[in-house]
Motif scaffolding. Structure first.
Motif, PDB file in Angstrom:
ATOM      1  N   GLN A  25      54.792  52.618  68.880  1.00 53.54           N
ATOM      2  CA  GLN A  25      53.969  52.261  67.734  1.00 53.54           C
ATOM      3  C   GLN A  25      53.282  50.902  67.963  1.00 53.54           C
ATOM      4  O   GLN A  25      53.743  50.084  68.758  1.00 53.54           O
ATOM      5  CB  GLN A  25      54.820  52.171  66.458  1.00 53.54           C
ATOM      6  CG  GLN A  25      55.531  53.445  66.074  1.00 53.54           C
ATOM      7  CD  GLN A  25      56.965  53.492  66.578  1.00 53.54           C
ATOM      8  OE1 GLN A  25      57.254  53.011  67.676  1.00 53.54           O
ATOM      9  NE2 GLN A  25      57.859  54.067  65.796  1.00 53.54           N
ATOM     10  N   PRO A  26      52.184  50.634  67.253  1.00 56.27           N
ATOM     11  CA  PRO A  26      51.583  49.300  67.301  1.00 56.27           C
ATOM     12  C   PRO A  26      52.574  48.244  66.825  1.00 56.27           C
ATOM     13  O   PRO A  26      53.344  48.476  65.884  1.00 56.27           O
ATOM     14  CB  PRO A  26      50.387  49.419  66.341  1.00 56.27           C
ATOM     15  CG  PRO A  26      50.060  50.880  66.308  1.00 56.27           C
ATOM     16  CD  PRO A  26      51.390  51.570  66.431  1.00 56.27           C
ATOM     17  N   THR A  27      52.544  47.092  67.476  1.00 59.41           N
ATOM     18  CA  THR A  27      53.455  46.001  67.137  1.00 59.41           C
ATOM     19  C   THR A  27      52.673  44.712  66.941  1.00 59.41           C
ATOM     20  O   THR A  27      51.653  44.487  67.592  1.00 59.41           O
ATOM     21  CB  THR A  27      54.504  45.793  68.244  1.00 59.41           C
ATOM     22  OG1 THR A  27      53.841  45.471  69.471  1.00 59.41           O
ATOM     23  CG2 THR A  27      55.359  47.029  68.437  1.00 59.41           C
ATOM     24  N   VAL A  28      53.182  43.841  66.065  1.00 56.56           N
ATOM     25  CA  VAL A  28      52.533  42.557  65.815  1.00 56.56           C
ATOM     26  C   VAL A  28      53.602  41.487  65.663  1.00 56.56           C
ATOM     27  O   VAL A  28      54.600  41.688  64.965  1.00 56.56           O
ATOM     28  CB  VAL A  28      51.614  42.630  64.566  1.00 56.56           C
ATOM     29  CG1 VAL A  28      52.335  43.187  63.363  1.00 56.56           C
ATOM     30  CG2 VAL A  28      51.004  41.262  64.259  1.00 56.56           C
ATOM     31  N   ALA A  29      53.413  40.375  66.351  1.00 56.07           N
ATOM     32  CA  ALA A  29      54.293  39.226  66.218  1.00 56.07           C
ATOM     33  C   ALA A  29      53.712  38.293  65.165  1.00 56.07           C
ATOM     34  O   ALA A  29      52.562  37.863  65.278  1.00 56.07           O
ATOM     35  CB  ALA A  29      54.432  38.502  67.553  1.00 56.07           C
ATOM     36  N   ALA A  30      54.496  37.989  64.142  1.00 56.93           N
ATOM     37  CA  ALA A  30      54.100  37.086  63.059  1.00 56.93           C
ATOM     38  C   ALA A  30      54.793  35.754  63.308  1.00 56.93           C
ATOM     39  O   ALA A  30      56.008  35.647  63.139  1.00 56.93           O
ATOM     40  CB  ALA A  30      54.500  37.668  61.707  1.00 56.93           C
ATOM     41  N   ILE A  31      54.010  34.744  63.704  1.00 61.83           N
ATOM     42  CA  ILE A  31      54.582  33.506  64.223  1.00 61.83           C
ATOM     43  C   ILE A  31      54.251  32.334  63.308  1.00 61.83           C
ATOM     44  O   ILE A  31      53.077  31.989  63.113  1.00 61.83           O
ATOM     45  CB  ILE A  31      54.052  33.208  65.639  1.00 61.83           C
ATOM     46  CG1 ILE A  31      54.457  34.330  66.598  1.00 61.83           C
ATOM     47  CG2 ILE A  31      54.548  31.862  66.131  1.00 61.83           C
ATOM     48  CD1 ILE A  31      53.768  34.264  67.943  1.00 61.83           C
ATOM     49  N   SER A  32      55.281  31.742  62.765  1.00 61.30           N
ATOM     50  CA  SER A  32      55.148  30.502  62.017  1.00 61.30           C
ATOM     51  C   SER A  32      56.034  29.459  62.684  1.00 61.30           C
ATOM     52  O   SER A  32      57.173  29.746  63.036  1.00 61.30           O
ATOM     53  CB  SER A  32      55.567  30.710  60.555  1.00 61.30           C
ATOM     54  OG  SER A  32      55.332  29.558  59.789  1.00 61.30           O
ATOM     55  N   GLY A  33      55.512  28.280  62.903  1.00 56.14           N
ATOM     56  CA  GLY A  33      56.296  27.246  63.557  1.00 56.14           C
ATOM     57  C   GLY A  33      56.354  27.444  65.058  1.00 56.14           C
ATOM     58  O   GLY A  33      55.371  27.802  65.701  1.00 56.14           O
ATOM     59  N   TYR A  34      57.535  27.257  65.635  1.00 56.46           N
ATOM     60  CA  TYR A  34      57.677  27.256  67.084  1.00 56.46           C
ATOM     61  C   TYR A  34      57.811  28.661  67.664  1.00 56.46           C
ATOM     62  O   TYR A  34      58.586  29.474  67.179  1.00 56.46           O
ATOM     63  CB  TYR A  34      58.916  26.442  67.484  1.00 56.46           C
ATOM     64  CG  TYR A  34      58.791  24.971  67.209  1.00 56.46           C
ATOM     65  CD1 TYR A  34      58.103  24.131  68.080  1.00 56.46           C
ATOM     66  CD2 TYR A  34      59.365  24.418  66.066  1.00 56.46           C
ATOM     67  CE1 TYR A  34      57.982  22.777  67.816  1.00 56.46           C
ATOM     68  CE2 TYR A  34      59.255  23.057  65.798  1.00 56.46           C
ATOM     69  CZ  TYR A  34      58.560  22.243  66.678  1.00 56.46           C
ATOM     70  OH  TYR A  34      58.438  20.903  66.424  1.00 56.46           O
ATOM     71  N   ALA A  35      57.053  28.907  68.737  1.00 56.91           N
ATOM     72  CA  ALA A  35      57.242  30.085  69.586  1.00 56.91           C
ATOM     73  C   ALA A  35      57.184  29.580  71.016  1.00 56.91           C
ATOM     74  O   ALA A  35      56.101  29.398  71.594  1.00 56.91           O
ATOM     75  CB  ALA A  35      56.180  31.141  69.334  1.00 56.91           C
ATOM     76  N   LEU A  36      58.336  29.313  71.575  1.00 56.26           N
ATOM     77  CA  LEU A  36      58.433  28.663  72.874  1.00 56.26           C
ATOM     78  C   LEU A  36      59.284  29.501  73.823  1.00 56.26           C
ATOM     79  O   LEU A  36      60.163  30.250  73.399  1.00 56.26           O
ATOM     80  CB  LEU A  36      59.073  27.282  72.730  1.00 56.26           C
ATOM     81  CG  LEU A  36      58.399  26.308  71.761  1.00 56.26           C
ATOM     82  CD1 LEU A  36      59.222  25.040  71.625  1.00 56.26           C
ATOM     83  CD2 LEU A  36      56.984  25.988  72.220  1.00 56.26           C
ATOM     84  N   GLY A  37      59.028  29.353  75.099  1.00 61.03           N
ATOM     85  CA  GLY A  37      59.847  29.997  76.107  1.00 61.03           C
ATOM     86  C   GLY A  37      60.003  31.485  75.873  1.00 61.03           C
ATOM     87  O   GLY A  37      59.027  32.213  75.715  1.00 61.03           O
ATOM     88  N   ALA A  38      61.252  31.933  75.832  1.00 62.54           N
ATOM     89  CA  ALA A  38      61.529  33.354  75.657  1.00 62.54           C
ATOM     90  C   ALA A  38      60.972  33.888  74.343  1.00 62.54           C
ATOM     91  O   ALA A  38      60.604  35.062  74.257  1.00 62.54           O
ATOM     92  CB  ALA A  38      63.031  33.611  75.742  1.00 62.54           C
TER      93      ALA A  38
END
Length: 262
Positions: free
Chosen positions: A104-117
């Motif tokens: 299925q389609p996927t979406v990452a909802a990112i607030s604040g830090y998204a680092l490394g892994a």
């Protein structure tokens, strides 16, 4: 039961709505959602469960208002023997790429830090929506390491030159630069991140699930995309949705089909 990950399903119109819906995978390993092996495997298991559920039309992955994933758990990695690292590298790499394996389609909802892994996981999503408070980056180089699963995807997404700059320097990327590079698809206010991701995901609730999965498989085939497209295209002629879609399009125009997912 997972300790740090939960998976909930929203209906087509609301939390109790009928039919196919959107799933929200929440990451909660406080205080900073550091990615250790347990968290990575829990995320991958939840993503696989979503992918196997025909009632789920699309998947949203979210942390909380402050952090998506603040990076690798260095306390765990600092004590990891080389032999054990070699034995587990392939499994962890596949787990961090789990969103790409979801049909299925996927979406990452990112607030604040998204680092490394955390950012490596997000790179496997079909779309990335970030808050204007987000900080992105691959700081593993400062710990004498490299991204395990993100280098190839990053290079394909933004080009090898910018990708090398981010990986070699380990620097943080602010939202404006992330959008300019093509690292993310949309920048919104932090409070709107999850809602914007759910809105995007809801577009697929009434969509042709088999055709969407076929298109995603072709994108993921990389240099073998032409061959994979032939196979996927031909196989769609055995689906109910293809018959419904083509006949509805001919009769009533685009957007008129009521797909079944079969």
């Amino acid at each position: 039961m997972a300790e740090f990950v939960s998976l909930s399903r929203l209906g087509s119109d609301d939390a109790s709505g009928p039919g196919r819906g959107v799933a929200v995978l929440r990451i909660a390993r406080p205080p900073m959602n550091l990615f250790d092996t347990q968290l990575i495997r829990e995320i991958a298991a939840a993503a696989a469960a979503c992918g196997a559920d025909p009632a789920i039309a699309a998947l949203v992955v979210y942390g909380d208002e402050r952090v998506f994933g603040a990076g690798d758990d260095l306390a765990e990695l600092a004590e990891l023997p080389a032999e054990q690292a070699a034995a587990m590298a392939a499994d962890l790499q596949a787990a961090l790429n789990c969103l790409a394996a979801v049909p299925q389609p996927t979406v990452a909802a990112i607030s604040g830090y998204a680092l490394g892994a955390g950012l490596e996981l997000a790179l496997g999503a079909d779309r990335r929506i970030i808050g204007d408070n987000a900080k992105l980056g691959f700081p593993q180089i400062d710990a004498g390491l490299i991204p395990l699963a993100g280098i190839r995807r990053l290079s394909l997404l933004i080009g090898p030159g910018p990708a090398k700059d981010l990986v070699y320097s380990g620097r943080f990327v602010e939202p404006d630069e992330a959008a300019r590079l093509g690292l993310v698809d949309q920048v919104v206010a932090p409070d709107d991140v999850l809602g914007a991701a759910i809105d995007w995901a809801r577009r697929f609730v009434d969509g042709p699930a088999r055709a969407l999965a076929a298109a995603k498989a072709v994108f993921e085939a990389g240099p073998h995309g032409h061959e994979r497209a032939r196979t996927e295209w031909a196989q769609l002629f055995a689906t109910e949705d293809q018959r419904i879609g083509t006949r509805s399009y001919l009769r009533d125009g685009p957007g008129s089909a009521v797909f079944t997912g079969r």
